[in-house]
Design a protein around this motif. Structure first.
Motif, PDB file in Angstrom:
ATOM      1  N   TRP A 227       0.844  -1.196   0.000  1.00 44.35           N
ATOM      2  CA  TRP A 227       0.000   0.000   0.000  1.00 44.35           C
ATOM      3  C   TRP A 227       0.885   1.255   0.000  1.00 44.35           C
ATOM      4  CZ3 TRP A 227      -2.948  -3.394  -1.345  1.00 44.35           C
ATOM      5  CH2 TRP A 227      -3.516  -4.387  -0.558  1.00 44.35           C
TER       6      TRP A 227
ATOM      7  N   LEU B 154      -4.711   4.367   2.934  1.00 45.13           N
ATOM      8  CA  LEU B 154      -4.867   2.964   2.560  1.00 45.13           C
ATOM      9  C   LEU B 154      -5.733   2.819   1.321  1.00 45.13           C
ATOM     10  CD1 LEU B 154      -5.374   1.361   6.092  1.00 45.13           C
ATOM     11  CD2 LEU B 154      -3.449   0.936   4.560  1.00 45.13           C
TER      12      LEU B 154
ATOM     13  N   VAL C 277      -4.677   0.776  -1.913  1.00 49.34           N
ATOM     14  CA  VAL C 277      -5.441  -0.423  -2.277  1.00 49.34           C
ATOM     15  C   VAL C 277      -6.102  -0.239  -3.632  1.00 49.34           C
ATOM     16  CG1 VAL C 277      -7.429  -1.852  -1.653  1.00 49.34           C
ATOM     17  CG2 VAL C 277      -5.789  -1.150   0.110  1.00 49.34           C
TER      18      VAL C 277
END
Length: 421
Positions: free
Chosen positions: A96, A403, A407
Motif C-alpha cells: 500500500w 490505505l 489499495v
C-alpha cells in the motif's frame, strides 16, 4: 482462504485495517483475499559456525505480497521475535505504501529470527551471507529487491550485494538498496526516512497552523529513523522533550541536546547513561504533553490502553504499524483532534529513496544529495495532498484515506492484468 498460516497480532492488525478500508471502498468479498494475502512466502534455515566453534541454525523468512506493478520491494530485519505473520503484515503495508507513493513495486519483507546484538561482526557477516545465499532463487533486480530494516544496516546490504554478485559472476548493484555510497548506494538514503517524517510533520504543521519554533516533540525510538528525525526537528526550531530506545526513556520539558544524544549512542551503542536524571517509564513517555509524538520503534505501541491518554496534536507514525485499529477508533472518536500522519505515508521516505537508488543502479547514472532530497520531497508532497484531499472529501480518517489510495491502485492494476500476477 484459510488464514491460519499468517497468524499473530501484527498480521491481525494489518488484516483489520484492510477489512476497514475494503468496507469503505465497497470491495466485494470475492476480491478481498486476492488483494490481502501474499503471493509467496519463503522460510529457510540459515546455519552458521559461531565463534566458539558451535553450529547454530537461525530461521529466515521472505514474503512477497504481489508482483502486479513490478518487482517486490522491502526491508530485511534481524529481530529475535520475528515470525512469518509479522513479516507478511510488513509486506502488505509495503504494498500500500509503494502504491500510495506511485512506485512501480509490490511489497515484500524478510528477515531472520535472531538478536543481532548477540552476534559478533564475523557471525553477522556469516549469517547475512547465508541468508542471501538461501534467497537467491527467489530474488533479483526485477523480481525482489531487498533493503535494510531494524537490526540491519548499510554493511549488511553490502554483504547481500556481494554474495549475490559472486553467484552471478558480475557486480549487481541494484539487487539491494541502502548500500554504502561507495558500493553503489545513493547519497541521502540513510537519512531519507527521518527526513521524510519531518518534512511531512512540517506539512501537517502548516495545515494546522502550528509554528515549528517553540513547538515540542517526543521521539519514541532513537534508532536511525528517530535520531535523524529528532535532529531535523531541532533544525526547524522544535524542542525535543522526550527520547527513548530499548534500554531507557527520558523526558524533560526543557528539551535535550539531540546532537549530544547522538554522540552518546555512537560511542556506547545505547541511549542509557545519557541523561538518567530524566528517566521515565517508557509507557508514560508516550502520554506526555507535546505538539508532535513520533513512534519510531516497533509495532503496536499505541493501543486501547493508552490511546485516550495521548496529549499530542500530531501523531507522526515513523514506525510500521505503531497504532492498533482499536486505538485508531479511540483517537478518531475522542474529540481530541489528533492529526495522524499514517505510517504508509509518514515513513515512505526510505522506500522512495530506495527506488531512486534502484533506478540509478540500473542506469549507472547517479544523482547528488540535493537532487535526491528535492525529488523525495516532491513525491511526499504529492502523496500528502492526495491523502488530505480524499480524507476531507469522504470524511474518513487519514489512515483510511491513505490505505484507500494504495489499495485502489493495486486493485485496478490486478483487474487490468487479469488473474495471474
Amino acid at each position: 482462504m484459510n488464514s491460519a498460516f499468517y497468524s499473530g497480532p501484527v498480521f491481525a492488525m494489518a488484516r483489520q485495517q484492510f477489512v476497514d478500508v475494503s468496507d469503505y471502498l465497497e470491495i466485494q468479498p470475492d476480491e478481498r483475499d486476492r488483494l490481502l494475502y501474499p503471493k509467496r512466502a519463503i522460510a529457510v534455515s540459515c546455519p552458521i559456525h559461531r565463534d566458539n566453534g558451535e553450529t547454530a541454525v537461525f530461521q529466515g523468512f521472505r514474503v512477497q505480497h504481489h508482483l502486479t506493478l513490478g518487482p517486490t520491494k522491502g526491508g530485511t530485519r534481524f529481530s529475535p521475535t520475528l515470525e512469518i505473520g509479522e513479516v507478511a503484515a510488513l509486506a502488505v503495508w509495503m504494498s500500500w505504501k509503494c502504491a500510495l507513493a506511485g512506485l512501480p513495486y509490490g511489497g515484500a519483507k524478510g528477515g531472520v529470527a535472531v538478536d543481532p546484538f548477540a552476534l559478533s561482526r564475523r557471525e553477522m557477516e556469516a549469517l547475512s551471507r547465508r541468508y542471501m545465499q538461501e534467497m537467491i532463487p527467489f530474488v533479483g533486480s526485477h523480481i525482489d529487491v531487498m533493503a535494510p530494516d531494524m537490526g540491519t544496516n548499510e554493511q549488511v546490504m553490502a554483504w547481500f550485494m556481494d554474495t549475490y554478485s559472486m553467484y552471478k559472476g558480475s557486480t549487481v548493484n541494484e539487487i539491494v538498496t541502502g548500500k554504502p555510497v561507495f558500493a553503489g548506494g545513493t547519497a541521502g538514503r540513510r537519512e531519507a526516512t527521518g527526513r521524510g517524517v519531518v518534512h511531512l510533520i512540517g506539512r501537517a504543521m502548516e495545515h494546522l497552523r502550528i509554528e515549528p519554533a517553540g513547538a515540542t516533540a517526543i521521539v519514541q525510538g532513537f534508532g536511525n529513523v528517530g535520531a535523524v528525525a529528532a535532529a531535523c526537528l531541532v533544525e526547524r526550531g522544535v524542542r525535543v522533550t522526550g527520547i527513548s530506545d530499548h534500554t531507557i526513556a527520558y523526558f524533560d520539558p526543557k528539551g535535550f541536546d539531540v546532537a549530544a544524544a547522538q554522540a552518546h549512542v555512537a560511542e556506547t551503542g545505547v541511549l542509557r547513561g545519557f541523561a538518567d536524571y530524566a528517566a521515565i517509564d517508557p509507557q508514560q513517555l508516550l502520554c506526555q504533553r507535546c505538539d508532535v509524538l513520533i513512534p519510531a520503534a516497533v509495532e503496536c505501541v499505541i493501543t486501547e490502553d493508552n490511546a485516550a491518554r495521548l496529549e499530542c496534536r500530531i501523531l507522526a507514525e515513523a514506525a510500521n504499524g505503531p497504532t492498533t485499529p482499536g486505538a485508531d477508533k479511540i483517537i478518531a472518536e475522542s474529540g481530541t483532534d489528533i492529526f495522524v500522519i499514517p505510517d504508509i505515508l509518514c515513513n515512505a521516505g526510505g522506500v522512495i529513496v530506495s527506488y531512486f537508488e534502484w533506478v540509478q543502479g540500473l542506469q549507472r547514472v547517479f544523482w547528488d544529495e540535493a537532487e535526491v532530497v528535492e525529488r523525495l520531497y516532491r513525491v511526499l508532497d504529492r502523496s500528502f495532498e492526495q491523502v488530505i484531499r480524499r480524507a476531507e472529501r469522504d470524511c474518513v480518517t487519514n489512515r483510511n484515506s491513505a490505505l484507500a489510495i494504495g489499495v485502489d491502485k493495486v486493485r485496478a492494476a490486478k483487474a487490468s492484468r487479469g488473474l495471474f500476477p
